[in-house]
Design a protein around this motif. Structure first.
Motif: not given
Length: 301
Positions: A184-213
């Motif tokens: 479960l510890t490995r699963s939780r780490k993998a889940s956290k990593l996927r979430n962090v990557l999803a957050i960073k990916s969305y931000i990177s795709q919308h850096l130009h948007d000054s209204q990104l909240t």
């Protein structure tokens, strides 16, 4: 306990029923015992062999069930898939309407039903597969079995308050064992990593948007703002601090890219979501210790 009485107990206590007319006849009290407190129901089954399914008229939908298999093996199938629980395993299963539990061998086990709020920390990890189990090491298995054996033997002899406190302590212990299991510890780490990557990916795709909240990022990733901030706090970041960090790192990349040499600083600032060139220059200098012009001048020609 006769088989019809056992069927009634299973239905009322755990929302389960026999798939076929039961052949079980528990001849004496040594083969079955149960203790009920306001927090949980503890039941011990010895030599049980039958097939159970969800009782559709008595659904225990707010309940979760821990199982500690002391002998034999259980095979469980629900709409999420299949899982086997051999001797020495501990599991947590929420109630499901599509459910089948087959005892392939005469099996002895503890079944502990409790309100899902008592197991809320481990519940998120059970939702994807409809349940979770781990194989205990010999020492942990012996400790948990001894702890539950002692509780069941003594619960009727103490005050209801102490019986309730004891049951809560055991449920908390079972949850901690699952939370800290290696799988479960490995699963939780993998889940956290996927979430962090999803957050960073969305931000990177919308850096130009000054209204990104933060809320827009949360809506897209289907994560709460509070959860994202807790997740990023492990990296020393907040959500919006990450947004500005990625914007600044992208602006540095553009400043160092030969093909972007003709881009004006104001255009780089706009592409990276800064409201003005002055805001961009000030933030860049604070982060990198030099101005955008100085950074561009360092680029190899």
């Amino acid at each position: 306990m006769k088989s019809k009485d056992l069927a009634k107990f299973l239905a009322e206590s755990y929302g389960l029923q026999f798939l076929k007319p039961s052949t079980v006849s528990l001849a004496d009290e040594s083969e079955f015992c149960t203790i009920q407190t306001p927090s949980a129901i503890f039941s011990r089954f010895d030599g049980f062999k039958d097939t159970l399914t969800a009782h559709h008229h008595q659904a225990a939908s707010d309940q979760v069930i821990f199982k500690l298999v002391t002998e034999g093996e259980i095979h469980i199938a629900n709409r999420f898939g299949e899982i086997s629980l051999p001797h020495g395993s501990l599991s947590l299963m929420p109630w499901h309407s599509q459910f089948e539990e087959v005892f392939t061998l005469p099996t002895s086990l503890y079944v502990i039903g409790c309100d899902r709020r008592l197991a809320e920390q481990v519940l998120p990890m059970t939702r994807q597969n409809g349940g979770y189990s781990t194989q205990l090491c010999a020492e942990d298995f012996h400790y948990l079995r001894t702890l539950i054996d002692h509780y069941v033997a003594q619960a009727a002899q103490v005050t209801p308050m102490m019986a309730t406190v004891g049951s809560q302590m055991i449920v908390a212990s079972l949850g901690e064992v699952l939370l800290n299991s290696e799988t479960l510890t490995r699963s939780r780490k993998a889940s956290k990593l996927r979430n962090v990557l999803a957050i960073k990916s969305y931000i990177s795709q919308h850096l130009h948007d000054s209204q990104l909240t933060a809320q827009r990022i949360a809506d897209h990733t289907r994560l709460s703002v509070n959860y994202m901030n807790r997740l990023l706090a492990e990296e020393g970041l907040s959500l919006m601090k990450l947004v500005w960090q990625l914007r600044l790192e992208e602006s540095r990349r553009l400043l160092q890219k030969p093909l972007a040499n003709n881009l004006q600083l104001a255009e780089i600032a706009w592409q990276c979501g800064f409201s003005s060139q002055s805001h961009f220059s000030q933030a860049f200098r604070r982060y990198f210790g030099m101005t955008p012009k100085e950074m561009r001048a360092q680029r190899p020609h």
